[in-house]
Write a protein that holds these residues in place. Sequence first.
Motif, PDB file in Angstrom:
ATOM      1  N   VAL A  44      -5.471 -13.743  -3.988  1.00 41.03           N
ATOM      2  CA  VAL A  44      -4.504 -14.495  -3.205  1.00 41.03           C
ATOM      3  C   VAL A  44      -4.539 -13.975  -1.769  1.00 41.03           C
ATOM      4  O   VAL A  44      -4.654 -12.762  -1.539  1.00 41.03           O
ATOM      5  N   GLN A  45      -4.472 -14.890  -0.824  1.00 42.43           N
ATOM      6  CA  GLN A  45      -4.427 -14.518   0.584  1.00 42.43           C
ATOM      7  C   GLN A  45      -2.995 -14.624   1.091  1.00 42.43           C
ATOM      8  O   GLN A  45      -2.288 -15.589   0.782  1.00 42.43           O
ATOM      9  N   VAL A  46      -2.585 -13.603   1.860  1.00 43.49           N
ATOM     10  CA  VAL A  46      -1.213 -13.556   2.374  1.00 43.49           C
ATOM     11  C   VAL A  46      -1.233 -13.246   3.863  1.00 43.49           C
ATOM     12  O   VAL A  46      -2.211 -12.730   4.397  1.00 43.49           O
ATOM     13  N   ASP A  47      -0.128 -13.579   4.517  1.00 49.66           N
ATOM     14  CA  ASP A  47       0.052 -13.185   5.922  1.00 49.66           C
ATOM     15  C   ASP A  47       0.256 -11.680   5.988  1.00 49.66           C
ATOM     16  O   ASP A  47       1.041 -11.125   5.214  1.00 49.66           O
ATOM     17  N   GLY A  48      -0.420 -11.014   6.925  1.00 50.86           N
ATOM     18  CA  GLY A  48      -0.209  -9.589   7.088  1.00 50.86           C
ATOM     19  C   GLY A  48      -1.504  -8.809   7.136  1.00 50.86           C
ATOM     20  O   GLY A  48      -2.570  -9.313   6.792  1.00 50.86           O
ATOM     21  N   THR A  49      -1.393  -7.564   7.543  1.00 49.68           N
ATOM     22  CA  THR A  49      -2.537  -6.666   7.622  1.00 49.68           C
ATOM     23  C   THR A  49      -2.839  -6.082   6.243  1.00 49.68           C
ATOM     24  O   THR A  49      -1.989  -6.123   5.340  1.00 49.68           O
ATOM     25  N   PRO A  50      -4.030  -5.508   6.060  1.00 47.51           N
ATOM     26  CA  PRO A  50      -4.325  -4.831   4.798  1.00 47.51           C
ATOM     27  C   PRO A  50      -3.316  -3.724   4.493  1.00 47.51           C
ATOM     28  O   PRO A  50      -2.916  -3.543   3.337  1.00 47.51           O
ATOM     29  N   GLU A  51      -2.905  -3.002   5.527  1.00 49.52           N
ATOM     30  CA  GLU A  51      -1.928  -1.921   5.335  1.00 49.52           C
ATOM     31  C   GLU A  51      -0.610  -2.490   4.803  1.00 49.52           C
ATOM     32  O   GLU A  51      -0.012  -1.952   3.867  1.00 49.52           O
ATOM     33  N   TRP A  52      -0.151  -3.579   5.426  1.00 50.17           N
ATOM     34  CA  TRP A  52       1.103  -4.219   5.018  1.00 50.17           C
ATOM     35  C   TRP A  52       0.999  -4.700   3.575  1.00 50.17           C
ATOM     36  O   TRP A  52       1.911  -4.500   2.760  1.00 50.17           O
ATOM     37  N   THR A  53      -0.111  -5.351   3.216  1.00 51.90           N
ATOM     38  CA  THR A  53      -0.291  -5.903   1.874  1.00 51.90           C
ATOM     39  C   THR A  53      -0.396  -4.791   0.838  1.00 51.90           C
ATOM     40  O   THR A  53       0.197  -4.878  -0.251  1.00 51.90           O
ATOM     41  N   ARG A  54      -1.141  -3.752   1.178  1.00 50.49           N
ATOM     42  CA  ARG A  54      -1.296  -2.610   0.268  1.00 50.49           C
ATOM     43  C   ARG A  54       0.060  -1.985  -0.033  1.00 50.49           C
ATOM     44  O   ARG A  54       0.409  -1.754  -1.199  1.00 50.49           O
ATOM     45  N   ASP A  55       0.826  -1.734   1.007  1.00 47.15           N
ATOM     46  CA  ASP A  55       2.128  -1.076   0.839  1.00 47.15           C
ATOM     47  C   ASP A  55       3.102  -1.952   0.048  1.00 47.15           C
ATOM     48  O   ASP A  55       3.825  -1.462  -0.833  1.00 47.15           O
ATOM     49  N   PHE A  56       3.110  -3.247   0.370  1.00 55.94           N
ATOM     50  CA  PHE A  56       4.063  -4.121  -0.320  1.00 55.94           C
ATOM     51  C   PHE A  56       3.670  -4.326  -1.788  1.00 55.94           C
ATOM     52  O   PHE A  56       4.542  -4.409  -2.653  1.00 55.94           O
ATOM     53  N   TRP A  57       2.378  -4.443  -2.068  1.00 48.63           N
ATOM     54  CA  TRP A  57       1.912  -4.585  -3.449  1.00 48.63           C
ATOM     55  C   TRP A  57       2.392  -3.405  -4.293  1.00 48.63           C
ATOM     56  O   TRP A  57       2.913  -3.584  -5.403  1.00 48.63           O
ATOM     57  N   GLN A  58       2.250  -2.208  -3.772  1.00 43.82           N
ATOM     58  CA  GLN A  58       2.644  -1.014  -4.527  1.00 43.82           C
ATOM     59  C   GLN A  58       4.161  -0.926  -4.695  1.00 43.82           C
ATOM     60  O   GLN A  58       4.656  -0.639  -5.791  1.00 43.82           O
ATOM     61  N   SER A  59       4.899  -1.170  -3.598  1.00 44.91           N
ATOM     62  CA  SER A  59       6.361  -1.069  -3.696  1.00 44.91           C
ATOM     63  C   SER A  59       6.921  -2.186  -4.575  1.00 44.91           C
ATOM     64  O   SER A  59       7.873  -1.978  -5.336  1.00 44.91           O
ATOM     65  N   TRP A  60       6.323  -3.380  -4.474  1.00 44.22           N
ATOM     66  CA  TRP A  60       6.797  -4.506  -5.277  1.00 44.22           C
ATOM     67  C   TRP A  60       6.553  -4.277  -6.760  1.00 44.22           C
ATOM     68  O   TRP A  60       7.419  -4.560  -7.595  1.00 44.22           O
ATOM     69  N   LEU A  61       5.396  -3.753  -7.123  1.00 48.02           N
ATOM     70  CA  LEU A  61       5.108  -3.451  -8.529  1.00 48.02           C
ATOM     71  C   LEU A  61       6.084  -2.416  -9.076  1.00 48.02           C
ATOM     72  O   LEU A  61       6.572  -2.539 -10.203  1.00 48.02           O
ATOM     73  N   LYS A  62       6.366  -1.422  -8.271  1.00 46.08           N
ATOM     74  CA  LYS A  62       7.274  -0.365  -8.720  1.00 46.08           C
ATOM     75  C   LYS A  62       8.692  -0.907  -8.896  1.00 46.08           C
ATOM     76  O   LYS A  62       9.360  -0.620  -9.893  1.00 46.08           O
ATOM     77  N   ASP A  63       9.160  -1.704  -7.927  1.00 44.19           N
ATOM     78  CA  ASP A  63      10.526  -2.230  -7.976  1.00 44.19           C
ATOM     79  C   ASP A  63      10.691  -3.311  -9.046  1.00 44.19           C
ATOM     80  O   ASP A  63      11.752  -3.420  -9.664  1.00 44.19           O
ATOM     81  N   THR A  64       9.641  -4.124  -9.261  1.00 41.34           N
ATOM     82  CA  THR A  64       9.749  -5.272 -10.170  1.00 41.34           C
ATOM     83  C   THR A  64       9.375  -4.942 -11.601  1.00 41.34           C
ATOM     84  O   THR A  64      10.035  -5.378 -12.555  1.00 41.34           O
ATOM     85  N   TYR A  65       8.300  -4.155 -11.774  1.00 36.45           N
ATOM     86  CA  TYR A  65       7.799  -3.874 -13.122  1.00 36.45           C
ATOM     87  C   TYR A  65       7.766  -2.387 -13.462  1.00 36.45           C
ATOM     88  O   TYR A  65       7.270  -2.015 -14.518  1.00 36.45           O
ATOM     89  N   ASN A  66       8.270  -1.564 -12.541  1.00 39.46           N
ATOM     90  CA  ASN A  66       8.260  -0.114 -12.737  1.00 39.46           C
ATOM     91  C   ASN A  66       6.831   0.407 -12.977  1.00 39.46           C
ATOM     92  O   ASN A  66       6.605   1.306 -13.787  1.00 39.46           O
ATOM     93  N   ILE A  67       5.868  -0.191 -12.297  1.00 37.75           N
ATOM     94  CA  ILE A  67       4.469   0.243 -12.394  1.00 37.75           C
ATOM     95  C   ILE A  67       4.121   0.989 -11.108  1.00 37.75           C
ATOM     96  O   ILE A  67       4.207   0.429 -10.009  1.00 37.75           O
ATOM     97  N   LYS A  68       3.729   2.242 -11.232  1.00 36.69           N
ATOM     98  CA  LYS A  68       3.368   3.049 -10.082  1.00 36.69           C
ATOM     99  C   LYS A  68       1.847   3.026  -9.905  1.00 36.69           C
ATOM    100  O   LYS A  68       1.108   3.436 -10.792  1.00 36.69           O
TER     101      LYS A  68
END
Length: 241
Positions: A44-68
């Motif tokens: 999937v392509q999203v608006d944002g830099t690789p850094e932004w996407t990387r950080d949000f993917w990790q924080s979102w997984l942790k907050d939504t599915y408790n996956i670190k």
Amino acid sequence: MKKTFSLLLLLASLLAGPAASAQLYEVRQSSVNHEKRERSALKVQVDGTPEWTRDFWQSWLKDTYNIKVKGNGTFGVGKRDIMVAKQVPASSISGKLIDLYGMVTAPSDSTTELAVFAAFNADTYFDADKTPTEYAALRNIVTNFASAARLKAYREQLAAAEKELRETEKEKERLEKERVSLSNNTQNNLDKIEALKKQNIENKLKSSQDSAQLVVNAQQMELRKVRLQRRRDRLSTLDKK
């Protein structure tokens, strides 16, 4: 009212932006090269830099599915190309432990592509044909992430646009104050110039009057000198008698 209308225009442009790109925020089936083999993946392509996407993917997984997810290093140092969560429980995908992978690339300066794939182990990667249930569940996760990423991007873009508008308004106020100050200063200077011109005219007139008076004064002086000399001569004659 003008500010509200401007913000509405900005929001409308943000909402209309992704329509120009058919792939933006749309999850599609693809593949990646991992461990020297092609693995089925969801991208999937999203608006944002690789850094932004990387950080949000990790924080979102942790907050939504408790996956670190690992791979971001310590304080941003030691980042790896692949983010991975090894043998983690993900009940929304399967009752078994899974390996969840994520890779980010930058197809353009303003967008980032996230590739997500998963496996039960080193021998069994998720595939639309071989593990359709798990693959569909993984697609659902990526789709949810895309929706969250779009909302986050819109909010950040709107906040940035509001900040730019506030800064523009402040700059307008500063320029207006400076314009008024310069205008007042110019008017003061013009008033001073007019006053100096008037003073110069008065000075010239006074100087002309003084020059004429000097001529009269000089004439009077000569007459008085002559009169004085006559009186001295008369006094001298009387003294001799």
